[in-house]
Design a protein around this motif. Sequence first.
Motif, short mmCIF file in Angstrom:
data_model
loop_
_atom_site.label_atom_id
_atom_site.label_comp_id
_atom_site.label_asym_id
_atom_site.label_seq_id
_atom_site.Cartn_x
_atom_site.Cartn_y
_atom_site.Cartn_z
N VAL A 111 -23.81 -13.34 24.76
CA VAL A 111 -24.52 -12.90 25.96
C VAL A 111 -24.38 -13.96 27.05
N ALA A 112 -24.68 -15.21 26.69
CA ALA A 112 -24.61 -16.30 27.66
C ALA A 112 -23.19 -16.48 28.16
N MET A 113 -22.20 -16.30 27.29
CA MET A 113 -20.81 -16.49 27.68
C MET A 113 -20.40 -15.45 28.71
N ILE A 114 -20.74 -14.19 28.48
CA ILE A 114 -20.37 -13.12 29.41
C ILE A 114 -21.01 -13.35 30.77
N ILE A 115 -22.31 -13.66 30.75
CA ILE A 115 -23.03 -13.89 32.01
C ILE A 115 -22.46 -15.10 32.74
N ALA A 116 -22.18 -16.18 32.01
CA ALA A 116 -21.70 -17.41 32.64
C ALA A 116 -20.32 -17.22 33.26
N ILE A 141 -23.35 -6.99 24.64
CA ILE A 141 -23.32 -6.18 25.86
C ILE A 141 -24.46 -5.17 25.87
N LEU A 142 -24.77 -4.59 24.73
CA LEU A 142 -25.85 -3.60 24.62
C LEU A 142 -27.21 -4.21 24.94
N ILE A 152 -35.00 -10.98 21.64
CA ILE A 152 -34.71 -10.05 22.73
C ILE A 152 -33.53 -10.59 23.53
N LEU A 153 -32.43 -9.85 23.55
CA LEU A 153 -31.23 -10.30 24.24
C LEU A 153 -31.25 -9.97 25.73
N GLY A 154 -32.11 -9.04 26.12
CA GLY A 154 -32.18 -8.67 27.53
C GLY A 154 -31.57 -7.31 27.80
N ALA A 155 -31.39 -7.01 29.07
CA ALA A 155 -30.87 -5.72 29.48
C ALA A 155 -29.37 -5.62 29.19
N PRO A 156 -28.81 -4.42 29.13
CA PRO A 156 -27.37 -4.26 28.92
C PRO A 156 -26.54 -4.98 29.98
N LEU A 157 -25.38 -5.48 29.57
CA LEU A 157 -24.48 -6.18 30.48
C LEU A 157 -23.32 -5.29 30.90
N THR A 158 -23.48 -4.00 30.75
CA THR A 158 -22.40 -3.04 30.99
C THR A 158 -21.73 -3.24 32.34
N GLU A 159 -22.51 -3.44 33.37
CA GLU A 159 -21.96 -3.54 34.72
C GLU A 159 -21.13 -4.80 34.93
N LEU A 160 -21.25 -5.76 34.02
CA LEU A 160 -20.48 -7.00 34.15
C LEU A 160 -19.09 -6.89 33.53
N VAL A 161 -18.87 -5.84 32.72
CA VAL A 161 -17.63 -5.71 31.94
C VAL A 161 -16.77 -4.59 32.48
N ASP A 162 -15.53 -4.91 32.82
CA ASP A 162 -14.58 -3.88 33.23
C ASP A 162 -14.01 -3.19 31.99
#
Length: 280
Positions: A111-116, A141-142, A152-162
Amino acid sequence: MIIQTLLLLPLISCDFSPHFRKFLHDSYGIAITDMLERTDLGMDASFGGKDSAADVPRNQAVIIVHGITNKASRFAGTAAFLKSKGYKNAEIYGTTWGDGGAAGGIGGDEVAMIIAVRQYTGQQVDVIGYSMGAPLARKAILGGQCVDTREILGAPLTELVDTFLSVAGANYGSVLCIVPVPVGTCNKRNGLHCDSEFLNDINNQQRYEGSHTFSIFSTADEKIGFRSCGRPVSPIRGGTGFVKRDGLNHDQLMDTTHPLQRNFILYHSPKAPKHNRYLL
């Protein structure tokens, strides 16, 4: 092509660049930086980052998520192939989750890696999940709650991933886990038994992995298998597309389909366009 890729292997950065490390430290603090760089596992547990602020990426960043019993460096060949096609270190990232294969532990924070990386590059990212790394990346991502730790990982990261690409992914279990065990990889809580809480969690929803979702799998995969519990174990239901290969074992599938993997993340298709001025 194999010789060219092997010659490029020493050129792959085996830890974060100073520029990316400074960004992580300034943005998230030393704890997150250490968690992602994983120097506790050696200098081959992470990679990626710009050489300097003037190093402008041309391609979307690719985040590689490894499987069980190995480190991010297991996919130096993938990074080398991408570099042979014009990608730079600033466009290829990886970190090591768990214990790097010493005991096959499950953990880490993709999660942190994708966001960072999204924040660092300023654009959507592509994610490639290999083997068990595919379902782990899908959970990252989910978002939501972890079935084991209740974190709790947080909200989905869908919009960050192409593009999300699963390669030999254990998305619906593994043929080696037909018989569940109380602990370990094949348990029914956070393991790869086809009816585990973890897999039910990530598979009860569809089309959250990114704008495009692809799978590459083989009918001869000896580790993931082809079918378990009466259904295919690797192709992601509701995905954009998939490619099935015959006769390739688990490692061959991951290591000999680099051109196909690149086409999916770069062109959203198993085939590159015939005429493209960037095609190398």
